[in-house]
Design a protein around this motif. Structure first.
Motif, PDB file in Angstrom:
ATOM      1  N   GLU A  63       0.834  -1.207   0.000  1.00  7.78           N
ATOM      2  CA  GLU A  63       0.000   0.000   0.000  1.00  7.78           C
ATOM      3  C   GLU A  63       0.868   1.256   0.000  1.00  7.78           C
ATOM      4  OE1 GLU A  63      -3.699   0.206   2.523  1.00  7.78           O
ATOM      5  OE2 GLU A  63      -2.772  -1.619   3.345  1.00  7.78           O
ATOM      6  N   ALA A  64       1.886   1.267   0.843  1.00  7.86           N
ATOM      7  CA  ALA A  64       2.765   2.431   0.946  1.00  7.86           C
ATOM      8  C   ALA A  64       3.483   2.679  -0.380  1.00  7.86           C
ATOM      9  CB  ALA A  64       3.774   2.240   2.073  1.00  7.86           C
ATOM     10  N   LEU A  65       3.955   1.619  -1.029  1.00 10.57           N
ATOM     11  CA  LEU A  65       4.639   1.777  -2.310  1.00 10.57           C
ATOM     12  C   LEU A  65       3.703   2.385  -3.342  1.00 10.57           C
ATOM     13  CD1 LEU A  65       7.301   1.320  -3.824  1.00 10.57           C
ATOM     14  CD2 LEU A  65       6.453  -0.936  -4.458  1.00 10.57           C
ATOM     15  N   SER A  66       2.467   1.951  -3.332  1.00  7.84           N
ATOM     16  CA  SER A  66       1.477   2.504  -4.250  1.00  7.84           C
ATOM     17  C   SER A  66       1.290   4.002  -4.023  1.00  7.84           C
ATOM     18  CB  SER A  66       0.153   1.754  -4.083  1.00  7.84           C
ATOM     19  OG  SER A  66      -0.802   2.258  -4.971  1.00  7.84           O
ATOM     20  N   ILE A  67       1.218   4.409  -2.764  1.00  8.21           N
ATOM     21  CA  ILE A  67       1.083   5.830  -2.441  1.00  8.21           C
ATOM     22  C   ILE A  67       2.317   6.595  -2.915  1.00  8.21           C
ATOM     23  CG2 ILE A  67       1.015   7.496  -0.524  1.00  8.21           C
ATOM     24  CD1 ILE A  67      -0.760   5.372   0.957  1.00  8.21           C
ATOM     25  N   PHE A  68       3.504   6.051  -2.651  1.00  3.13           N
ATOM     26  CA  PHE A  68       4.763   6.693  -3.071  1.00  3.13           C
ATOM     27  C   PHE A  68       4.805   6.907  -4.577  1.00  3.13           C
ATOM     28  CE2 PHE A  68       6.656   5.656   1.016  1.00  3.13           C
ATOM     29  CZ  PHE A  68       7.620   6.647   1.169  1.00  3.13           C
ATOM     30  N   ILE A  69       4.609   5.830  -5.320  1.00  5.58           N
ATOM     31  CA  ILE A  69       4.791   5.939  -6.768  1.00  5.58           C
ATOM     32  C   ILE A  69       3.724   6.817  -7.419  1.00  5.58           C
ATOM     33  CG2 ILE A  69       6.117   3.816  -7.014  1.00  5.58           C
ATOM     34  CD1 ILE A  69       3.540   2.444  -7.961  1.00  5.58           C
ATOM     35  N   ASN A  70       2.506   6.775  -6.887  1.00  8.21           N
ATOM     36  CA  ASN A  70       1.465   7.633  -7.446  1.00  8.21           C
ATOM     37  C   ASN A  70       1.766   9.102  -7.184  1.00  8.21           C
ATOM     38  OD1 ASN A  70      -0.263   5.753  -8.754  1.00  8.21           O
ATOM     39  ND2 ASN A  70      -0.996   5.097  -6.759  1.00  8.21           N
ATOM     40  N   GLN A  71       2.315   9.422  -6.008  1.00 10.92           N
ATOM     41  CA  GLN A  71       2.674  10.808  -5.721  1.00 10.92           C
ATOM     42  C   GLN A  71       3.864  11.259  -6.566  1.00 10.92           C
ATOM     43  OE1 GLN A  71       0.879  12.998  -3.735  1.00 10.92           O
ATOM     44  NE2 GLN A  71       2.183  14.392  -4.877  1.00 10.92           N
ATOM     45  N   ILE A  72       4.839  10.389  -6.732  1.00 13.05           N
ATOM     46  CA  ILE A  72       5.991  10.723  -7.586  1.00 13.05           C
ATOM     47  C   ILE A  72       5.516  10.980  -9.004  1.00 13.05           C
ATOM     48  CG2 ILE A  72       8.096   9.787  -8.625  1.00 13.05           C
ATOM     49  CD1 ILE A  72       8.495   8.260  -5.904  1.00 13.05           C
ATOM     50  N   GLU A  73       4.642  10.115  -9.505  1.00 11.45           N
ATOM     51  CA  GLU A  73       4.125  10.268 -10.869  1.00 11.45           C
ATOM     52  C   GLU A  73       3.380  11.593 -11.017  1.00 11.45           C
ATOM     53  OE1 GLU A  73       1.324  10.391 -14.014  1.00 11.45           O
ATOM     54  OE2 GLU A  73       0.685  10.027 -11.952  1.00 11.45           O
ATOM     55  N   ARG A  74       2.575  11.954 -10.018  1.00  7.61           N
ATOM     56  CA  ARG A  74       1.849  13.239 -10.077  1.00  7.61           C
ATOM     57  C   ARG A  74       2.818  14.420 -10.052  1.00  7.61           C
ATOM     58  NH1 ARG A  74      -2.000  10.585  -7.036  1.00  7.61           N
ATOM     59  NH2 ARG A  74      -1.089  11.168  -5.062  1.00  7.61           N
ATOM     60  N   VAL A  98       9.138  11.351  -0.620  1.00 10.84           N
ATOM     61  CA  VAL A  98       8.790  11.597  -2.024  1.00 10.84           C
ATOM     62  C   VAL A  98       9.553  12.816  -2.536  1.00 10.84           C
ATOM     63  CG1 VAL A  98       6.919  12.373  -3.546  1.00 10.84           C
ATOM     64  CG2 VAL A  98       6.553  10.422  -2.019  1.00 10.84           C
ATOM     65  N   THR A  99       9.638  13.854  -1.725  1.00 10.12           N
ATOM     66  CA  THR A  99      10.379  15.056  -2.116  1.00 10.12           C
ATOM     67  C   THR A  99      11.841  14.720  -2.387  1.00 10.12           C
ATOM     68  OG1 THR A  99       8.890  16.477  -0.854  1.00 10.12           O
ATOM     69  CG2 THR A  99      11.068  17.379  -1.372  1.00 10.12           C
ATOM     70  N   GLN A 100      12.454  13.913  -1.529  1.00  9.64           N
ATOM     71  CA  GLN A 100      13.856  13.523  -1.724  1.00  9.64           C
ATOM     72  C   GLN A 100      14.028  12.674  -2.986  1.00  9.64           C
ATOM     73  OE1 GLN A 100      15.452  11.784   1.888  1.00  9.64           O
ATOM     74  NE2 GLN A 100      14.483  13.365   3.131  1.00  9.64           N
ATOM     75  N   ILE A 101      13.108  11.759  -3.223  1.00 10.80           N
ATOM     76  CA  ILE A 101      13.188  10.919  -4.426  1.00 10.80           C
ATOM     77  C   ILE A 101      13.039  11.783  -5.675  1.00 10.80           C
ATOM     78  CG2 ILE A 101      11.994   9.121  -5.743  1.00 10.80           C
ATOM     79  CD1 ILE A 101      11.330   7.851  -2.971  1.00 10.80           C
ATOM     80  N   ASN A 102      12.092  12.714  -5.653  1.00 11.59           N
ATOM     81  CA  ASN A 102      11.904  13.600  -6.798  1.00 11.59           C
ATOM     82  C   ASN A 102      13.165  14.414  -7.083  1.00 11.59           C
ATOM     83  OD1 ASN A 102       9.302  12.674  -7.114  1.00 11.59           O
ATOM     84  ND2 ASN A 102       8.348  14.434  -6.109  1.00 11.59           N
ATOM     85  N   GLU A 103      13.802  14.911  -6.043  1.00 13.10           N
ATOM     86  CA  GLU A 103      15.055  15.658  -6.219  1.00 13.10           C
ATOM     87  C   GLU A 103      16.135  14.770  -6.819  1.00 13.10           C
ATOM     88  OE1 GLU A 103      16.137  17.495  -2.501  1.00 13.10           O
ATOM     89  OE2 GLU A 103      14.272  18.651  -2.422  1.00 13.10           O
ATOM     90  N   LEU A 104      16.210  13.522  -6.371  1.00 17.70           N
ATOM     91  CA  LEU A 104      17.192  12.591  -6.909  1.00 17.70           C
ATOM     92  C   LEU A 104      16.939  12.327  -8.393  1.00 17.70           C
ATOM     93  CD1 LEU A 104      19.576  10.655  -6.420  1.00 17.70           C
ATOM     94  CD2 LEU A 104      17.887   8.913  -5.822  1.00 17.70           C
ATOM     95  N   ILE A 105      15.698  12.066  -8.750  1.00 12.85           N
ATOM     96  CA  ILE A 105      15.359  11.820 -10.162  1.00 12.85           C
ATOM     97  C   ILE A 105      15.695  13.049 -10.999  1.00 12.85           C
ATOM     98  CG2 ILE A 105      13.446  11.456 -11.771  1.00 12.85           C
ATOM     99  CD1 ILE A 105      12.215   9.578  -9.602  1.00 12.85           C
ATOM    100  N   ARG A 106      15.360  14.220 -10.496  1.00 10.71           N
ATOM    101  CA  ARG A 106      15.683  15.460 -11.237  1.00 10.71           C
ATOM    102  C   ARG A 106      17.192  15.622 -11.412  1.00 10.71           C
ATOM    103  NH1 ARG A 106      11.099  17.749  -8.152  1.00 10.71           N
ATOM    104  NH2 ARG A 106       9.473  18.195  -9.687  1.00 10.71           N
ATOM    105  N   SER A 107      17.986  15.193 -10.436  1.00  8.95           N
ATOM    106  CA  SER A 107      19.447  15.304 -10.568  1.00  8.95           C
ATOM    107  C   SER A 107      19.950  14.433 -11.719  1.00  8.95           C
ATOM    108  CB  SER A 107      20.150  14.954  -9.258  1.00  8.95           C
ATOM    109  OG  SER A 107      20.148  13.562  -9.025  1.00  8.95           O
ATOM    110  N   TYR A 108      19.314  13.286 -11.956  1.00  8.74           N
ATOM    111  CA  TYR A 108      19.682  12.461 -13.110  1.00  8.74           C
ATOM    112  C   TYR A 108      19.330  13.173 -14.413  1.00  8.74           C
ATOM    113  CZ  TYR A 108      20.955   8.267 -10.489  1.00  8.74           C
ATOM    114  OH  TYR A 108      21.582   7.379  -9.675  1.00  8.74           O
ATOM    115  N   TRP A 109      18.207  13.865 -14.425  1.00  8.01           N
ATOM    116  CA  TRP A 109      17.821  14.603 -15.622  1.00  8.01           C
ATOM    117  C   TRP A 109      18.824  15.718 -15.926  1.00  8.01           C
ATOM    118  CZ3 TRP A 109      12.031  15.458 -13.986  1.00  8.01           C
ATOM    119  CH2 TRP A 109      11.338  14.255 -14.135  1.00  8.01           C
TER     120      TRP A 109
END
Length: 156
Positions: A44-55, A141-152
């Motif tokens: 359940e938690a993973l679903s919440i994480f990935i849906n928020q990251i996707e949004r 989620v904020t930290q993961i988003n920042e990490l993904i953006r750093s790859y971009w």
């Protein structure tokens, strides 16, 4: 974009902007009753994480269906299967693939994956709808988003 018809139709029209796939890694087992609540919670938690990251990263990210595997499966075989997914994804204009999981066992096989593993430590149980849990999830989620953006940024 999620793996639903509406988003996939939109993806076909905007492929050049969507350069990142996110693959949720979800273990499955029914063999250990004492671990079932934890597994359900983490699913359940993973679903919440990935849906928020996707949004949060909408327009640039494609969320694939969950990659579900038996919890005690041979990870080397699972790595081979995951890398086949990545090969198929590579036929589209994706530059980045991120695997997201709570399963720490993937860390031992991280270097063999044709993508970047994002392991989410910490959440074992709790109330996913409590205010404190929302705060924890939001921060991660904020930290993961920042990490993904750093790859971009390294690709620009």
């Amino acid at each position: 974009m999620q793996w639903v018809k509406k988003d996939l139709l939109q993806y076909i029209q905007a492929k050049e902007y969507v350069d990142t796939t996110i693959v949720p890694l979800t273990p499955f087992h029914l063999s250990n009753d004492t671990e079932l609540p934890k597994s359900g919670f983490q699913g359940e938690a993973l679903s919440i994480f990935i849906n928020q990251i996707e949004r949060d990263l909408a327009g640039r990210v494609m969320l694939t269906p969950n990659y579900t595997y038996l919890k005690n499966a041979d990870k080397q075989q699972e790595v081979a299967r995951l890398n086949e997914w990545v090969e198929d994804v590579a036929s589209q204009p994706f530059n980045h693939t991120f695997f997201i999981t709570f399963d720490s066992k993937w860390k031992k096989h991280e270097s063999m994956l044709n993508g970047t593993l994002l392991w989410l430590p910490g959440l074992q149980s709790g109330d996913l709808y409590a205010k404190e849990m929302h705060s924890v999830i939001h921060d991660q989620v904020t930290q993961i988003n920042e990490l993904i953006r750093s790859y971009w940024e390294t690709m620009e």
